[in-house]
Design an enzyme around this catalytic site. Structure first.
Site, short mmCIF file in Angstrom:
data_model
loop_
_atom_site.label_atom_id
_atom_site.label_comp_id
_atom_site.label_asym_id
_atom_site.label_seq_id
_atom_site.Cartn_x
_atom_site.Cartn_y
_atom_site.Cartn_z
N HIS A 158 0.83 -1.20 0.00
CA HIS A 158 0.00 0.00 0.00
C HIS A 158 0.87 1.25 0.00
CE1 HIS A 158 0.85 -0.50 4.37
NE2 HIS A 158 0.89 0.82 4.34
N LEU A 159 0.23 2.38 -0.24
CA LEU A 159 0.87 3.68 -0.19
C LEU A 159 0.24 4.45 0.97
CD1 LEU A 159 1.69 5.96 -3.21
CD2 LEU A 159 0.67 6.92 -1.15
N TYR A 161 3.82 13.72 7.19
CA TYR A 161 5.10 14.43 7.08
C TYR A 161 4.97 15.65 6.17
CZ TYR A 161 6.33 9.80 8.76
OH TYR A 161 6.37 8.62 9.47
N ASP A 193 7.13 17.06 4.02
CA ASP A 193 7.62 16.85 2.65
C ASP A 193 7.67 15.34 2.40
OD1 ASP A 193 8.62 17.26 0.14
OD2 ASP A 193 10.69 17.53 0.81
N HIS A 232 5.52 6.41 -1.39
CA HIS A 232 6.14 5.18 -1.89
C HIS A 232 5.30 3.97 -1.50
CE1 HIS A 232 7.51 5.47 2.29
NE2 HIS A 232 7.61 4.15 2.26
#
Length: 261
Positions: free
Chosen positions: A116-117, A198, A200, A204
């Protein structure tokens, strides 16, 4: 043996209320069966069985050596928001090649159980927050549209506690749409006073992991891992993620939020 005269005399004394010379009656049997007050357990035994700890979740040996980012407590639900990736046969073959290269360099990687992302950090929800949290998230996502993103470059990641290292594929297209989704998720997180994503983010899909801080070691042969991607027999492999449904996993429950077409 008590004579009839004595028996009659005893009854007459009881009826007249003069009981001073009579032997005391035995207490009812039920009073004698009342259990004595329980003694407290010794401190050494209490230390062996702490109430707040769940042995099956705190024992890292039951999770491949993985350690929790936060302590497990009854009523706390680990929660995160993500986009699922459903691997094809071609991807599975590619993953085997990546694991083989890592193994030849002394790093044994374990494939992810699911792919998963992530669109949020893993946060803690109290059980009674689950329903309002997911309802809030659903309402916020009502007008978000589906899209496709892709990833083609391998990258090494490490969790904040430095207890696990991950091999992932970083997103190269669809970054703007993913940031928009994160903004929506962050809004719900802030309303429940939870950590946002986060600032920035490197979006992934994690492919595999190992215990400990092995990022520097893996970067030494990262170019060889990238070669497995670039020199695929049918051309450079591109991981395509159909972002049509956002999901929220909280404990053992999964909530699905389809995006607009």
């Amino acid at each position: 043996m008590v004579s009839k005269t004595q028996s009659c005399y005893q009854r007459s004394q009881e009826e007249s209320g003069d009981k001073e010379d009579l032997p005391a009656r035995k207490k009812p049997r039920t009073e004698e069966l009342v259990p004595p007050k329980r003694l407290p357990l010794p401190g050494c035994l209490l230390a062996m069985f702490p109430e707040e700890e769940d042995p099956q979740t705190e024992n890292s040996s039951l999770h491949g050596g993985r350690l929790r980012s936060f302590k497990h407590e009854r009523g706390n639900w680990a929660t995160y928001v993500y986009l699922p990736y459903h691997p094809e046969e071609e991807f599975e073959e590619l993953l085997e090649g990546l694991l083989s290269v890592a193994g030849t360099h002394g790093v044994v990687l374990t494939p992810q159980e699911e792919f998963h992302l992530s669109l949020s950090q893993t946060v803690v929800l109290r059980h009674h927050w689950i329903q309002p949290f997911t309802q809030n998230l659903k309402a916020s996502l009502a007008h978000c549209k589906r899209f496709v993103c892709s990833a083609g470059r391998v990258k090494v990641y490490c969790n904040a506690e430095k207890t696990r290292t991950f091999l992932g594929m970083e997103v190269s297209t669809g970054h703007a749409q993913l940031l928009e989704l994160v903004g929506v998720v962050d809004k719900t997180m802030m309303e429940f006073q939870l950590d946002t994503f986060y600032k920035d983010p490197s979006f992934h899909v994690s492919l595999a992991w190992c215990v400990g801080e092995r990022a520097e070691k893996m970067r030494e042969f990262l170019h060889k891992l990238q070669s497995v991607i670039d020199e695929h027999e049918e051309g450079a492999f591109l991981l395509r993620l159909d972002c049509s449904e956002l999901r929220c996993r909280t404990g053992n429950k999964t909530f699905r939020f389809p995006l607009e077409q």
